[in-house]
Write an enzyme that holds these catalytic residues in place. Sequence first.
Site, PDB file in Angstrom:
ATOM      1  N   SER A  49       0.773  -1.242   0.000  1.00  0.00           N
ATOM      2  CA  SER A  49       0.000   0.000   0.000  1.00  0.00           C
ATOM      3  C   SER A  49       0.805   1.293   0.000  1.00  0.00           C
ATOM      4  O   SER A  49       0.265   2.359  -0.295  1.00  0.00           O
ATOM      5  CB  SER A  49      -0.924   0.008   1.226  1.00  0.00           C
ATOM      6  OG  SER A  49      -0.144  -0.084   2.398  1.00  0.00           O
ATOM      7  N   PHE A  73      -1.864  -3.443   5.758  1.00  0.00           N
ATOM      8  CA  PHE A  73      -2.566  -3.239   7.021  1.00  0.00           C
ATOM      9  C   PHE A  73      -2.833  -1.752   7.163  1.00  0.00           C
ATOM     10  O   PHE A  73      -1.951  -0.989   7.542  1.00  0.00           O
ATOM     11  CB  PHE A  73      -1.675  -3.739   8.164  1.00  0.00           C
ATOM     12  CG  PHE A  73      -2.442  -4.217   9.372  1.00  0.00           C
ATOM     13  CD1 PHE A  73      -3.822  -4.168   9.409  1.00  0.00           C
ATOM     14  CD2 PHE A  73      -1.771  -4.737  10.465  1.00  0.00           C
ATOM     15  CE1 PHE A  73      -4.523  -4.623  10.513  1.00  0.00           C
ATOM     16  CE2 PHE A  73      -2.455  -5.194  11.584  1.00  0.00           C
ATOM     17  CZ  PHE A  73      -3.835  -5.133  11.603  1.00  0.00           C
ATOM     18  N   GLU A  74      -4.028  -1.321   6.816  1.00  0.00           N
ATOM     19  CA  GLU A  74      -4.344   0.103   6.775  1.00  0.00           C
ATOM     20  C   GLU A  74      -5.660   0.377   7.494  1.00  0.00           C
ATOM     21  O   GLU A  74      -6.462  -0.535   7.674  1.00  0.00           O
ATOM     22  CB  GLU A  74      -4.430   0.566   5.315  1.00  0.00           C
ATOM     23  CG  GLU A  74      -3.128   0.367   4.522  1.00  0.00           C
ATOM     24  CD  GLU A  74      -1.972   1.229   5.021  1.00  0.00           C
ATOM     25  OE1 GLU A  74      -2.233   2.223   5.726  1.00  0.00           O
ATOM     26  OE2 GLU A  74      -0.813   0.900   4.696  1.00  0.00           O
ATOM     27  N   LEU A 138       6.689  -6.120   3.345  1.00  0.00           N
ATOM     28  CA  LEU A 138       6.027  -5.750   4.607  1.00  0.00           C
ATOM     29  C   LEU A 138       7.066  -5.103   5.541  1.00  0.00           C
ATOM     30  O   LEU A 138       8.145  -5.648   5.739  1.00  0.00           O
ATOM     31  CB  LEU A 138       5.441  -7.022   5.231  1.00  0.00           C
ATOM     32  CG  LEU A 138       4.424  -6.888   6.363  1.00  0.00           C
ATOM     33  CD1 LEU A 138       3.626  -8.190   6.499  1.00  0.00           C
ATOM     34  CD2 LEU A 138       5.069  -6.569   7.681  1.00  0.00           C
ATOM     35  N   TYR A 233      22.084   0.826  11.137  1.00  0.00           N
ATOM     36  CA  TYR A 233      21.352  -0.002  10.172  1.00  0.00           C
ATOM     37  C   TYR A 233      22.019  -1.363   9.918  1.00  0.00           C
ATOM     38  O   TYR A 233      21.620  -2.351  10.503  1.00  0.00           O
ATOM     39  CB  TYR A 233      21.097   0.760   8.850  1.00  0.00           C
ATOM     40  CG  TYR A 233      19.902   0.174   8.148  1.00  0.00           C
ATOM     41  CD1 TYR A 233      18.652   0.781   8.215  1.00  0.00           C
ATOM     42  CD2 TYR A 233      19.991  -1.051   7.484  1.00  0.00           C
ATOM     43  CE1 TYR A 233      17.533   0.197   7.631  1.00  0.00           C
ATOM     44  CE2 TYR A 233      18.881  -1.655   6.901  1.00  0.00           C
ATOM     45  CZ  TYR A 233      17.667  -1.019   6.968  1.00  0.00           C
ATOM     46  OH  TYR A 233      16.562  -1.614   6.396  1.00  0.00           O
ATOM     47  N   LYS A 242      17.940  -8.207   8.543  1.00  0.00           N
ATOM     48  CA  LYS A 242      18.226  -8.280   7.104  1.00  0.00           C
ATOM     49  C   LYS A 242      19.158  -9.458   6.802  1.00  0.00           C
ATOM     50  O   LYS A 242      19.036 -10.102   5.766  1.00  0.00           O
ATOM     51  CB  LYS A 242      18.816  -6.961   6.595  1.00  0.00           C
ATOM     52  CG  LYS A 242      17.842  -5.777   6.666  1.00  0.00           C
ATOM     53  CD  LYS A 242      16.554  -6.016   5.898  1.00  0.00           C
ATOM     54  CE  LYS A 242      15.613  -4.829   5.938  1.00  0.00           C
ATOM     55  NZ  LYS A 242      14.304  -5.108   5.333  1.00  0.00           N
ATOM     56  N   VAL A 272      12.722   8.408   1.628  1.00  0.00           N
ATOM     57  CA  VAL A 272      11.749   8.803   2.641  1.00  0.00           C
ATOM     58  C   VAL A 272      10.526   7.906   2.492  1.00  0.00           C
ATOM     59  O   VAL A 272       9.851   7.926   1.464  1.00  0.00           O
ATOM     60  CB  VAL A 272      11.299  10.271   2.426  1.00  0.00           C
ATOM     61  CG1 VAL A 272      10.363  10.708   3.529  1.00  0.00           C
ATOM     62  CG2 VAL A 272      12.485  11.203   2.307  1.00  0.00           C
ATOM     63  N   THR A 273      10.271   7.074   3.486  1.00  0.00           N
ATOM     64  CA  THR A 273       9.008   6.322   3.544  1.00  0.00           C
ATOM     65  C   THR A 273       8.544   6.382   4.989  1.00  0.00           C
ATOM     66  O   THR A 273       9.275   6.850   5.865  1.00  0.00           O
ATOM     67  CB  THR A 273       9.168   4.831   3.148  1.00  0.00           C
ATOM     68  OG1 THR A 273       9.977   4.183   4.127  1.00  0.00           O
ATOM     69  CG2 THR A 273       9.757   4.637   1.767  1.00  0.00           C
TER      70      THR A 273
HETATM   71  P1  NAD Z   1       6.439   1.306   4.137  1.00  0.00           P
HETATM   72  O1  NAD Z   1       6.218   1.634   5.562  1.00  0.00           O
HETATM   73  O2  NAD Z   1       6.241   2.371   3.123  1.00  0.00           O
HETATM   74  O3  NAD Z   1       5.474   0.077   3.726  1.00  0.00           O
HETATM   75  C1  NAD Z   1       5.185  -0.990   4.574  1.00  0.00           C
HETATM   76  C2  NAD Z   1       4.020  -1.815   4.024  1.00  0.00           C
HETATM   77  O4  NAD Z   1       3.792  -2.903   4.932  1.00  0.00           O
HETATM   78  C3  NAD Z   1       2.686  -1.055   3.945  1.00  0.00           C
HETATM   79  O5  NAD Z   1       1.989  -1.477   2.792  1.00  0.00           O
HETATM   80  C4  NAD Z   1       1.933  -1.517   5.188  1.00  0.00           C
HETATM   81  O6  NAD Z   1       0.519  -1.491   5.076  1.00  0.00           O
HETATM   82  C5  NAD Z   1       2.410  -2.965   5.245  1.00  0.00           C
HETATM   83  N1  NAD Z   1       2.230  -3.572   6.563  1.00  0.00           N
HETATM   84  C6  NAD Z   1       2.669  -3.152   7.774  1.00  0.00           C
HETATM   85  N2  NAD Z   1       2.297  -3.999   8.743  1.00  0.00           N
HETATM   86  C7  NAD Z   1       1.587  -4.990   8.133  1.00  0.00           C
HETATM   87  C8  NAD Z   1       0.925  -6.153   8.590  1.00  0.00           C
HETATM   88  N3  NAD Z   1       0.939  -6.523   9.856  1.00  0.00           N
HETATM   89  N4  NAD Z   1       0.265  -6.904   7.668  1.00  0.00           N
HETATM   90  C9  NAD Z   1       0.230  -6.564   6.362  1.00  0.00           C
HETATM   91  N5  NAD Z   1       0.866  -5.485   5.869  1.00  0.00           N
HETATM   92  C10 NAD Z   1       1.528  -4.717   6.740  1.00  0.00           C
HETATM   93  O7  NAD Z   1       7.891   0.669   4.078  1.00  0.00           O
HETATM   94  P2  NAD Z   1       9.056   0.661   2.981  1.00  0.00           P
HETATM   95  O8  NAD Z   1      10.071   1.649   3.388  1.00  0.00           O
HETATM   96  O9  NAD Z   1       8.518   0.664   1.604  1.00  0.00           O
HETATM   97  O10 NAD Z   1       9.707  -0.760   3.305  1.00  0.00           O
HETATM   98  C11 NAD Z   1       9.463  -1.930   2.564  1.00  0.00           C
HETATM   99  C12 NAD Z   1      10.721  -2.774   2.555  1.00  0.00           C
HETATM  100  O11 NAD Z   1      11.758  -2.066   1.894  1.00  0.00           O
HETATM  101  C13 NAD Z   1      11.255  -3.100   3.966  1.00  0.00           C
HETATM  102  O12 NAD Z   1      11.784  -4.402   3.971  1.00  0.00           O
HETATM  103  C14 NAD Z   1      12.382  -2.094   4.123  1.00  0.00           C
HETATM  104  O13 NAD Z   1      13.355  -2.500   5.056  1.00  0.00           O
HETATM  105  C15 NAD Z   1      12.925  -2.065   2.711  1.00  0.00           C
HETATM  106  N6  NAD Z   1      13.773  -0.904   2.369  1.00  0.00           N
HETATM  107  C16 NAD Z   1      13.375   0.369   2.646  1.00  0.00           C
HETATM  108  C17 NAD Z   1      14.233   1.440   2.335  1.00  0.00           C
HETATM  109  C18 NAD Z   1      13.852   2.873   2.645  1.00  0.00           C
HETATM  110  O14 NAD Z   1      14.732   3.735   2.634  1.00  0.00           O
HETATM  111  N7  NAD Z   1      12.606   3.174   2.877  1.00  0.00           N
HETATM  112  C19 NAD Z   1      15.463   1.195   1.708  1.00  0.00           C
HETATM  113  C20 NAD Z   1      15.796  -0.110   1.377  1.00  0.00           C
HETATM  114  C21 NAD Z   1      14.945  -1.161   1.726  1.00  0.00           C
END
Ligand code: NAD
Length: 385
Positions: A49, A73-74, A138, A233, A242, A272-273
Amino acid sequence: MIVQPKVKGFICTTAHPKGCKESVRRQIETTRKFGKKQGPKRVLVIGSSTGYGLASRIAVAFGYGAATMGVAFEKEAKGKRTATAGYYNTKAFEEFAREEGLYAKSFNGDGFSEEMKQTVIEEIKKEWGQVDMVVYSLAAPRRVMPDGTKVTSVLKTVGKPITEKTIDLTSNQVLETTVDCATEEEIRATVQVMGGEDWKAWMEALSDADALAEGVITLAYSYIGPDVTHAIYKEGSIGQAKKDLYQTADFLNEQYSGVNLRAYVSVNKALVTQSSAAIPIVPLYISLLYRVMKDQGLHEGCIEQMNRLFLDKLVGEVPLDEERRIRLDDYEMKPEVQETVKELWKKADSDNIETIGDIEGYWEEFYHMFGFGYENVNYEEDVEL
Ligand code: NAD
């Protein structure tokens, strides 16, 4: 209702339905520019999402023409409370997908739970029979374990605490912060929440239901980053999770070699997320990184990263590093980028951060995540929540 942003710490407690739709529309447009590629046609995205998961879903739907199922999960809107951004993003994605004639079904609930796995798998069996691709994106702060106990992940160091620069984005002050060491218990919990266990459980459940197609591809995401972020990290509690993810990819490759499954971890760029905004030290690094990558013409957001992953790296022979990982952080880790960031890091203080860092860019992306700050959305207008 007229919806305005309400920022509390590193989260915005409101989201704009039309702005979120605009954010999804723009991402789809970016994917369309990449052109169509041959690829998996039945794709399950877990964590679909927001952030990297949403961008993955958009890239496979509008890049491969794939039918998608998404799990997230929203929260729905309630009274005067808006729904979460991920809720609006998902509605918008489904609308755009249907207009395109693409199947899109979304499930809202706890992806860690056995019930959710069974519900989704039932739908897969009914609609598709099998899946060609499973994206595990997730990211959560906690998990309810199969026995009902709750475990919480932490963003701490391992071994010894560190004191490093960080930024308080509410006041743009560059400060020093000390990040404590995680206990053994906390590390274990972080691995349970953010490691590979649940990814493996999904793949096992899919396999048990004979829902994995021959040659199925499965992906999960990680981050490595430069020295300055390693303590928090790569070598921190999240980094232990990881490492577990990398081992899970190896396990899955071996375990499901019978269907020629290919499991990959893609190492993505720092962006940024909603999840990354919560990590100490990282927002300061991101604001310097954005400045440098924009100046060097190398900046990418989630959708550009995911387009490159699905529509470039995954079609044909997949380029891997010595540990079998896909490196989408290749631009971020370029020596010319990292040397400049390192210089800026040394200099960064409260007086110069707005000049040497991309604070404006950071906030722009932050607001965009919740559907705010788009010049073509009328924020004075009443909207249905
Ligand atoms: P995000 O917070 O944007 O997205 C998380 C997603 O997980 C959302 O869709 C949320 O609804 C879902 N979620 C959370 N809890 C849940 C549950 N219990 N059941 C079902 N869905 C659930 O996060 P993101 O930054 O896009 O991270 C996604 C992956 O990418 C992670 O593994 C993160 O470590 C990795 N990552 C992120 C970055 C960064 O800089 N943001 C960089 C590299 C890797």
